[in-house]
Each structure stands twice: as C-alpha cells, then as structure tokens.
Design a protein around this motif. Structure first.
Motif, short mmCIF file in Angstrom:
data_model
loop_
_atom_site.label_atom_id
_atom_site.label_comp_id
_atom_site.label_asym_id
_atom_site.label_seq_id
_atom_site.Cartn_x
_atom_site.Cartn_y
_atom_site.Cartn_z
N LYS A 38 0.82 -1.22 0.00
CA LYS A 38 0.00 0.00 0.00
C LYS A 38 0.85 1.27 0.00
O LYS A 38 0.45 2.28 -0.56
N VAL A 67 -4.59 -4.32 -6.62
CA VAL A 67 -5.91 -4.78 -6.19
C VAL A 67 -5.83 -5.67 -4.95
O VAL A 67 -6.72 -5.64 -4.11
N VAL A 70 -6.52 -4.16 -1.45
CA VAL A 70 -7.90 -3.68 -1.34
C VAL A 70 -8.84 -4.85 -1.06
O VAL A 70 -9.69 -4.79 -0.18
N THR A 73 -7.98 -6.53 2.53
CA THR A 73 -8.44 -5.72 3.65
C THR A 73 -9.97 -5.67 3.70
O THR A 73 -10.55 -5.78 4.77
N GLY A 74 -10.61 -5.53 2.55
CA GLY A 74 -12.06 -5.43 2.51
C GLY A 74 -12.76 -6.69 2.95
O GLY A 74 -13.79 -6.64 3.62
N ALA A 112 -14.73 -3.46 -2.36
CA ALA A 112 -13.33 -3.77 -2.72
C ALA A 112 -13.20 -4.04 -4.22
O ALA A 112 -12.25 -3.59 -4.85
N LEU A 115 -13.56 -0.63 -6.13
CA LEU A 115 -12.32 0.16 -6.01
C LEU A 115 -11.18 -0.52 -6.76
O LEU A 115 -10.41 0.13 -7.46
N GLY A 116 -11.08 -1.82 -6.59
CA GLY A 116 -9.99 -2.58 -7.22
C GLY A 116 -10.03 -2.52 -8.74
O GLY A 116 -8.99 -2.44 -9.38
#
Length: 181
Positions: A38, A67, A70, A73-74, A112, A115-116
């Motif tokens: 990150k 990706v 993301v 974590t999601g 996720a 966003l990814g």
C-alpha cells in the motif's frame, strides 16, 4: 492482462483473507506485506518489476499488486462477536458461512471489487506505458505521446475508459446476481 491481474488478486486476496481470519500466524505474516504494497508508489513497483518480469506480463503483476491489498483488507471484515454467538448456539460451518460470513463480508467485497477495478485499469495501463509490451494499449499511448499524436492519445484514453467502465458494469452485475442482490 489487466483482467487476469484483477482475477488473481480477487482469488488470492479472498483466500489469504479467509486464512488470516482463521489463523493468527497468517495475519501476522500478511500485515507487513500489505503495508509495504500500500505504501510503495506504483511507478516504483513498475520500474523494479521490469528488472525481473518481462514487459508483456508486467501489467498482470502490477494490476494484481494494486488490487490485492484492497480485496484482502475489505474481505477481512467479519464481526467476531457474531461468530462467538453462532458457536454458542451450535451453528455449523455451513450456517456460519451462509448467514454470517456472506452477509458480513459481501458489502465490503463489493466495495473492494469496485475500487480494485478502477485501480487495476489505471495501474495496468501505467505499467504498459512504461514497459511498452507490443500490441498493448499502453504501447499505443506511448507512441501517441512520443509522436505528439494528440487525437490518438484522446482516442486511446476514451477506449481505456470505455473498456474499464464496461468491464466494471459487467463484473458488478455478475457479482450482484451471484449473491442474489
């Protein structure tokens, strides 16, 4: 290539998130890796990876790297107290998976993925522009820049946006249909 990178990140991120939720040792091992991924700029990854990865595979790996954190974590968002409650009522693995994990994780997984998808297209195309693999959109953008072909630059940018938005719409529709939304 970018879709392959996204798919690999989705699969590996989901598997490792599940493992880290189940095993504390996996969580401890994954935390520094996620933090490094990150924090490192995309351009640094691209240039470093060009040393070890052929330019034709670079966008797969860079898309994956952008990706993966993301998704990881999601998907790790499950309320531990709900799991304890399910255990106290004797709920089996199937019931916990259906009623707790899916209901808790799916909103995060959908976010996720959304966003990814945006990140992977941006990072993947940037990798192609720097790595210049033959026949890629990144190569076309690079040539448009070098030869000052502004109309081509705008045209390829529109193609990238259209493909990105189209793939996101199709993927999110399929994801929502698969979870019954």
């Amino acid at each position: 290539r970018i879709i392959l990178g996204f798919s690999l990140a989705l699969i590996l991120g989901t598997v490792l998130a599940a493992l880290s939720s189940a095993f504390f040792a996996v969580e401890v091992l994954m935390e520094p890796l996620i933090m490094v991924i990150k924090a490192t700029p995309v351009a640094s990854f691209i240039i470093l990876c060009l040393i070890w990865i052929p330019s034709r595979n670079l966008s797969v790996f860079i898309s994956f790297l952008m990706v993966f954190p993301v998704v990881y974590t999601g998907i790790r968002q499950t309320d531990k107290q709900l799991l304890e409650m399910a255990d106290s009522f004797g709920a089996g693995v199937g019931k916990k998976l259906q009623f707790i994990y899916l209901s808790q994780v799916m909103p995060y997984a959908v976010t996720a993925c959304k966003l990814g998808l945006g990140l992977c297209w941006k990072a993947g195309i940037a990798a192609e522009v720097i790595g210049i693999p033959a026949g890629s959109i990144g190569e076309k953008l690079y040539k448009a820049k070098v030869y000052l072909e502004t109309p081509d630059l705008f045209a390829w940018t529109i193609v990238i946006i259209a493909v990105s938005v189209g793939f996101e719409k199709i993927f999110m529709f399929a994801l929502r249909r698969s979870v019954g939304e």
